[in-house]
Each structure stands twice: as structure tokens, then as C-alpha cells.
Design an enzyme around this catalytic site. Structure first.
Site, PDB file in Angstrom:
ATOM      1  N   SER A  70       1.203   3.615  -3.352  1.00  0.00           N
ATOM      2  CA  SER A  70       0.632   4.647  -4.223  1.00  0.00           C
ATOM      3  C   SER A  70      -0.750   5.090  -3.759  1.00  0.00           C
ATOM      4  O   SER A  70      -1.493   4.315  -3.160  1.00  0.00           O
ATOM      5  CB  SER A  70       0.495   4.123  -5.657  1.00  0.00           C
ATOM      6  OG  SER A  70       1.743   3.824  -6.200  1.00  0.00           O
ATOM      7  N   GLU A  98      13.468  -4.283  -4.676  1.00  0.00           N
ATOM      8  CA  GLU A  98      12.712  -4.615  -5.867  1.00  0.00           C
ATOM      9  C   GLU A  98      13.533  -4.325  -7.122  1.00  0.00           C
ATOM     10  O   GLU A  98      13.603  -5.124  -8.036  1.00  0.00           O
ATOM     11  CB  GLU A  98      11.415  -3.804  -5.899  1.00  0.00           C
ATOM     12  CG  GLU A  98      10.632  -4.044  -7.169  1.00  0.00           C
ATOM     13  CD  GLU A  98       9.287  -3.340  -7.145  1.00  0.00           C
ATOM     14  OE1 GLU A  98       8.345  -3.900  -7.679  1.00  0.00           O
ATOM     15  OE2 GLU A  98       9.179  -2.233  -6.587  1.00  0.00           O
ATOM     16  N   SER A 108      -1.716  -4.515  -5.992  1.00  0.00           N
ATOM     17  CA  SER A 108      -1.924  -5.836  -6.586  1.00  0.00           C
ATOM     18  C   SER A 108      -2.290  -6.836  -5.501  1.00  0.00           C
ATOM     19  O   SER A 108      -1.674  -6.857  -4.433  1.00  0.00           O
ATOM     20  CB  SER A 108      -0.658  -6.317  -7.287  1.00  0.00           C
ATOM     21  OG  SER A 108      -0.361  -5.456  -8.352  1.00  0.00           O
ATOM     22  N   GLY A 147       0.835  -1.203   0.000  1.00  0.00           N
ATOM     23  CA  GLY A 147       0.000   0.000   0.000  1.00  0.00           C
ATOM     24  C   GLY A 147       0.861   1.242   0.000  1.00  0.00           C
ATOM     25  O   GLY A 147       1.067   1.860   1.050  1.00  0.00           O
ATOM     26  N   GLU A 204      10.620   6.766 -16.149  1.00  0.00           N
ATOM     27  CA  GLU A 204      11.051   8.163 -15.996  1.00  0.00           C
ATOM     28  C   GLU A 204      11.695   8.375 -14.619  1.00  0.00           C
ATOM     29  O   GLU A 204      12.722   9.047 -14.496  1.00  0.00           O
ATOM     30  CB  GLU A 204       9.858   9.107 -16.181  1.00  0.00           C
ATOM     31  CG  GLU A 204       9.369   9.214 -17.626  1.00  0.00           C
ATOM     32  CD  GLU A 204       8.692   7.946 -18.164  1.00  0.00           C
ATOM     33  OE1 GLU A 204       8.181   7.137 -17.364  1.00  0.00           O
ATOM     34  OE2 GLU A 204       8.701   7.754 -19.400  1.00  0.00           O
TER      35      GLU A 204
END
Lengths: 330, 388
Positions: free
Chosen positions: B128, B243, B160, B126, B373
């Protein structure tokens, strides 16, 4: 598996950098363009004294007994510094002479007294000769064998226009009557040549990345260093990724050739292709990042671009490696 | 330097391959919902029971305590066997687990780590929020201390497997007066707590792995805070660099296998312009050769990065280079696959998913876990040293 650079290897890189900085700074490289060869000659004799031409050759052949990876570190620096001269042909030529059983010739080459150019067959039937000037011997390499022939065997020599003003190229007809020959299955000279060209290209990709980053940190527009703008920052980031990728693959190629790994052919082809693409993209991009300065003669960017183009066909370009990449087992 | 594997590494690989041949699930993996959860967890349990779970996790947390190289070998062998690069075990094994190992209290580690390794449950992330995507530190979901609890109110998105998860790594703002990167707290949220509402979001591939999560006075015990209160940004960044550094290794290895499969396929099918074989098409051959060179180099970059960061408590910013190159390369590979196979074939690819599904799923790769980006910003600033 161990992928850390050893203290010995760091020492090799530091020593090569020191020599190139002292003997062949960019002013001397540029001097060579105006016909002043004093820098080139001084560096050549230093290189012989330091054993560069026999760096990866076993000691019982008169070399220093280091590995291909150490030669790759040397050639990366030569690429970074745009060093002119027949280093690749001479290093490989010494190896072919020594392993091919011609000790006297090997000794002369190792001492820097007999520079070696590289001949590449052309579709027209004649040969393109890299580093043709002052070559005593010529090296001819394919995926089956490498031979050494006297430069005197070259006839109908013509100087060719070269995009890279720093490397002299000729066309010539050759009679191939080798006095030293090494089968690829005995010692992979062709694979070593590909790997070292990839090393030069990786050096170019790193140098042009560094030029861009330095410029982006110092050049100011709109009241800020241009490196703060994402349009510029992201170009630099991509250059960083390409250089890192080429460098990692160079390592794998060099190690897999020395160790005789079963996938060495794939690793070498991948290194050659990835390094060429990295050098080409990064030298193009550094011109763009430098703006108006980038297209001037004064800025070094164009030399990197031209050197990259000049290396296109040496030890196989992307097209030559395509078949291999589509068939070799990983 | 050398590439050769030691006898231990070779034995490890041979044992792994042998075990996977016998034990890799034969039935095809459901691609959504509780059936997928059960499948993924059953597979994890089987690895746990046989002693293959957490190859490089420290032995004190029930891992095998083996070198990172053997973890990479394990991933390679799993990819060879057909394991999908990402499934519902991902956050537990690759985010929450490593973050708890680095930052958790002894009680948190003892409670959670064995459950993750044993495949007892699913974790979700949790981070974003609707207003805080790339600008993650601007997040507004609040955590207010009340007695021994943190009372959470707000709204998370792009989570997800939230609907399948038992726990969540939750990032909340605990000090609204502090500068934006300070005042955040990383807390373990039990997904069954009252006040949590989960709403699945259907993605472009027709699946619903994504969810929105709403928090309405959710009371989370303060004992669930990982690291210090208001120190959540540092904890979260350690999670993200895991990650970017090592977590995608399995996917990177799998991508090599995908390119090799594609190479076989182009020898078996006709080309787009009526050639006997697709490989006889100049453009396909050229693209495939470049992609093969690139996946080979990606492996070299991954190994170099992972083995050189062994011994550091968390991987460095160079992981962003691996993440950026891998995800963009994956999209190029999947685009070519679609070109060769033909869109809408529904044909099964290397894993249980179809080529179409893998192609569509690859669009999320360059967004999830920090967009390309953002990775370029990180590389520019933290690897190359450009000014912010």
C-alpha cells in the site's frame, strides 16, 4: 478426511436435475397451484421408480444403500426447484417402517403408494401437519424417538392458511398409537430430518443467489448491466457467501451424522440455523435485486421466500436449536 | 466423502498436542516492539528445532512436506494452546514464504526459506501507498534499473512490523509507460539498505505495529526480483490469494475457541439486567447461539476450501469468501465479548491480549489484506461472474 464430491454423487445430482427439469419445471409447479396435479403425480411415480425414497436406506431394508450426504444432495435439488410433495416425510417414514420392523409398510412407502406427512406438536396441544393431503401415514419426531402412525388417527382436521401456497398444512388432534418406532439412539431420524431440511434451505439459498446473478448480468439501467454497480454486486456477493457457508456446513452435518461423530448434534444444529438464515436473507434479497419484477406473482422469488417461512418450524427452528448451540460440545 | 481422520492424522494431532503442552511458551507475550519480535522468533525457533516448522511446506525447502490437512490440525492445536492469530512471523510464513516457493529462483529459495522457517528474522510487506490503498495497482513508488540494481524512490504505508523486519516484499513500478497492472515488479528489499527511513504509526489500540516507509535512492540488486521484471502484479496476486485462502486459518480456528470461552464466561458472570448469569439474558443467549452456529460453519467452509484447493498452485478466488465472512464474524464476536465482559475491564482474553485489545484490533481485520468492499468485488466478479 475427504471433502471432494465423488463421480457417483455428481451422477446423482445430474440425474435428479434432469428429472426435475423434465417433469417438474416451474410451469408445472405453478400448474399445481391451479389444481393441475399431473406434474406432481408423474414426478412422484418417477421418484419411486428411481428409488429416491430409499436413497440412504441400507439395501437389506430395500433401499439403495447410499448415505445421508447423498440424500442431502437430492433434497438440495428439491429445494432449488421448489418441488412440491411429501418427499421428506415419505423418505423418513420408509426408514422408520423398515428399521422399526414393519416390512410391508416400508415396501408400500418405498413404492410411493403410501405418502407420509409430518406432524409437529403445537403449543395449543394439537398438531400441525405438513403435507397433509393424501398422506397415508404420519411421522412424529423428537430428539428421543420417531414414530409412524396411520393418518386415519388424525381427527378434527382443518386446512390451515399457508403462506406457501405449494404446501398444504392442516391442524389436527392425534391419538398416538405407533406401529413403527425408532429410538434416536438407534438411528438418528430426527438429526437426519434436520439435516434434510437444511438441505432444502441450502438449495433455496443457492437458487435465489443464481436468480439474482442472472438478473444482475442481463438487466440494464444507466446504460450498463446492474451487476456492474457495487450496490447490487455486493448484495449478490453476500448471497454467494451465505450459500457457500450453508453448503459447507450441510456437508459437515450430513457426514458427522452418518459417521456418528461425537459433535454431530452441534454440526446439525449449526447447519439448520445457518441454512435457514441463508435461505431467508437470500430470498428477501433476490426480491430487492429484481426491483419491480421482484414483487410480481410472475417472478419466482416469492415462492422461495414463502417456502422458507413454511419450513421455519419443521425439525426445529432457530429458537429450538438455540439451547443445543449453547450446550453441545464441539 | 468422509470427515474421519486417518490414523496418521490422529497420531499427528496427538503428537502436536503433547509437544505443545510441553513447549508452548509459558511466559506472556509482549505486545509490541523488539521484545515482541524476540518472543515470536524464539517461539518459531523452538518449533524449527523440534521439526514442527512449515508443516505443509515442501520437504525440499526444509518443510515437513505433510498434507494441508495436517497443517490445519497444527493450526488448530496452536490455537488451542493459546497462540495469537497474527504476530510478527505472519508475513514471512504466510506471504513471503509461499510466494517464494511459487515464484522464487533456486538461489532466493535456498537463501530465504530456511531463515523464515528457523525464525531467524521478520518479514514485512510493502504494497500500500498513501495514494494507493484499495486501488493497489495505481502505486507510484518507482524502481529504475541502473546497472545491476533497481533504484527505488517512493513511500509505502500500513507496513506492519517494518521497524522489526529484516526483509520486505516490495512492489514497485518499473515501467511507468505500461498499463497500470503491468509494469510492476515484486522485489525482495533488505530493510537495512541505505536510503530507507521508517516511521511507526500509532493505531487505535495504542500500539505501533504499523509503519510508513520512505525510499530515497535505495539500491536493490536486480537478483532480488521475484518472478519477471514487470510481472509483479501476478506475483502479488498469488501472495494475496494465499493470504485470503489459507493464511487466516489459525485465526479462524482460534475464533471458535473464543466463542467457546465466551460461552463459559456467560455462565460465570451476572447478566446486564441483573440476571444471575449473563446466559440468562435473552439477547446475549440468542446472539451467542447464532455466533456458535456461524463459527462452526466457518470451520466447515475453511476445511472445504482448503482441502479442495489442495493440489492447485494457488488458492482460488473463493478464498475471498472465507476472508470476508471470517473478518466480519470476528468483529461480531468481539463486540459481543465486550458486551458480556464489559468495556475497559483490561481482563485477559484467550491469548495474552486483553478482551479490549482484541476488540479494538478486530477493526483492522476488515481493512487489511483487501477491504471487505474489495472482497465483495472479487466474489461478485470472479466467483459469481458479474460484469466489472
Amino acid at each position: 478426511m475427504d471433502l471432494t464430491i465423488s463421480d457417483d454423487q455428481r451422477a446423482i445430482v445430474d440425474s435428479v436435475r434432469d428429472v426435475l427439469r423434465d417433469s417438474m419445471p416451474m410451469e408445472r409447479v405453478r400448474g399445481a397451484l391451479d389444481g393441475d396435479n399431473s406434474g406432481v403425480e408423474r414426478l412422484w411415480s418417477q421418484a419411486a421408480d428411481l428409488g429416491w425414497f430409499g436413497l440412504g436406506l441400507a439395501q437389506h431394508y430395500g433401499g439403495s444403500g447410499f448415505d445421508l450426504i447423498d440424500e442431502a444432495l437430492l433434497f438440495k435439488e428439491l429445494g432449488r426447484h421448489l418441488t412440491p410433495g411429501p418427499f421428506l416425510g415419505t423418505l423418513l417414514g420408509a426408514r422408520v417402517a423398515a428399521i422399526g420392523g414393519n416390512d410391508d409398510v416400508a415396501e408400500q412407502i418405498l413404492l410411493g403408494r403410501a405418502p407420509v406427512g409430518i406432524a409437529v406438536p403445537r403449543r395449543s396441544g394439537d398438531y400441525l401437519i405438513h403435507d397433509a393431503q393424501a398422506a397415508t401415514y404420519l411421522l412424529l419426531s423428537d430428539v428421543d424417538r420417531t414414530v409412524l402412525i396411520p393418518a386415519a388417527a388424525a381427527r378434527e382436521r382443518h386446512r390451515l392458511a399457508s403462506l406457501d401456497e405449494l404446501s398444504v398444512r392442516e391442524s389436527a388432534a392425534l391419538t398416538i398409537d405407533p406401529f413403527a418406532e425408532v429410538a434416536e439412539s438407534f438411528d438418528p431420524i430426527h438429526a437426519r430430518g434436520c439435516t434434510l431440511v437444511a438441505a432444502v434451505l441450502t438449495g433455496i439459498a443457492e437458487a435465489t443467489r443464481d436468480m439474482s446473478v442472472t438478473h444482475a448480468k442481463t438487466r440494464e439501467q444507466f446504460g450498463a448491466p446492474i451487476g456492474t454497480f457495487q450496490a447490487v454486486k455486493h448484495r449478490c456477493a453476500d448471497m454467494g457467501v451465505r450459500a457457500a457457508l450453508a453448503d459447507a456446513q450441510l456437508l459437515f452435518a450430513a457426514l458427522s451424522v452418518s459417521e456418528g461423530q461425537p459433535d454431530a448434534a452441534l454440526e446439525v444444529a449449526a447447519a439448520r440455523v445457518v441454512a435457514h438464515r441463508a435461505a431467508l436473507s437470500n430470498s428477501r434479497e433476490t426480491i430487492q435485486v429484481h426491483g419491480g419484477m421482484g414483487v410480481t406473482w410472475e417472478c419466482d422469488a416469492h415462492f422461495y421466500l414463502k417456502r422458507t417461512h413454511a419450513l421455519r418450524d419443521l425439525y426445529g427452528g432457530e429458537r429450538d436449536h438455540r439451547r443445543l448451540l449453547l450446550t453441545a460440545s464441539g | 466423502m468422509d470427515l474421519s481422520l486417518s490414523q496418521q492424522d490422529l497420531d499427528f494431532r496427538a503428537n502436536a498436542r503433547e509437544w505443545l503442552r510441553e513447549n508452548f511458551p509459558k511466559q506472556s507475550r509482549p505486545n509490541d516492539g523488539p521484545a515482541m519480535r524476540e518472543f515470536d522468533l524464539a517461539w518459531q525457533r523452538r518449533q524449527w528445532d523440534a521439526g514442527w516448522a512449515g508443516v505443509s511446506w515442501p520437504a525440499e525447502y526444509q518443510g515437513r512436506g505433510l498434507p494441508l490437512l495436517q497443517q490445519l490440525i497444527w493450526f488448530e492445536e496452536c490455537a488451542r494452546a493459546g497462540e495469537p492469530d497474527i504476530d510478527s512471523r505472519f508475513v514471512g510464513l504466510n506471504h513471503a514464504g509461499p510466494t517464494l516457493i511459487a515464484n522464487g529462483t533456486p538461489e532466493q529459495k535456498a537463501f530465504h526459506l530456511p531463515k523464515i522457517l528457523a525464525g531467524e528474522l521478520v518479514w514485512c510487506q510493502g504494497f500500500s501507498e498513501p495514494g494507493s490503498g484499495s486501488d493497489l495497482a495505481s502505486l507510484r513508488t518507482s524502481g529504475v534499473i541502473d546497472g545491476d540494481d533497481l533504484v527505488v524512490n517512493g513511500h509505502k504505508i500500513w507496513t506492519s512490523f517494518a521497524d522489526l523486519a529484516s526483509y520486505q516484499e516490495l512492489l514497485v513500478r518499473t515501467d511507468p509507460s505500461a498499463a497500470k497492472h503491468r509494469g510492476l515488479t515484486w522485489v525482495i528489499c533488505d530493510m537495512s539498505l541505505p536510503g530507507i527511513t521508517i516511521r511507526p504509526i500509532k493505531t487505535l489500540d495504542g500500539l505501533s505495529h504499523f509503519c510508513e516507509v520512505f525510499y530515497d535512492d535505495v539500491r536493490i540488486p536486480l537478483a532480488n526480483v521475484v518472478g519477471q521484471l514487470d510481472d509483479g502484479w501476478r506475483v502479488a496476486m498469488s501472495t494475496l490469494s494465499f493470504e485470503r485462502g489459507t493464511a487466516f486459518t489459525a485465526g479462524q480456528v482460534q475464533l471458535t475457541a473464543v466463542v467457546e470461552r465466551l460461552l463459559e464466561v456467560t455462565h460465570e458472570r451476572p447478566g446486564p439486567a441483573g440476571q444471575d448469569r449473563a446466559i440468562d439474558d435473552e439477547e446475549i443467549a440468542g446472539q451467542l447461539a447464532t455466533l456458535r452456529a456461524e463459527v462452526t460453519a466457518l470451520r466447515a467452509l475453511t476445511y472445504t476450501h482448503v482441502l479442495r484447493s489442495a493440489g492447485q498452485s494457488q488458492p482460488g478466488p473463493e478464498g475471498s469468501m472465507v476472508k470476508l465472512f471470517y473478518t466480519e464474524l470476528r468483529q461480531r464476536v468481539m463486540r459481543l465479548a465486550l458486551e458480556v465482559i464489559g468495556p475497559g475491564s483490561g481482563e485477559r482474553g484467550l491469548t495474552a491480549a486483553s478482551w479490549d485489545e482484541d476488540y479494538l484490533a478486530s477493526y483492522s481485520d476488515t481493512i487489511a489484506g483487501g477491504t471487505s468492499e474489495i472482497q465483495r468485488n472479487i466474489i461478485g466478479e470472479r466467483v459469481l461472474g458479474l460484469p466489472r
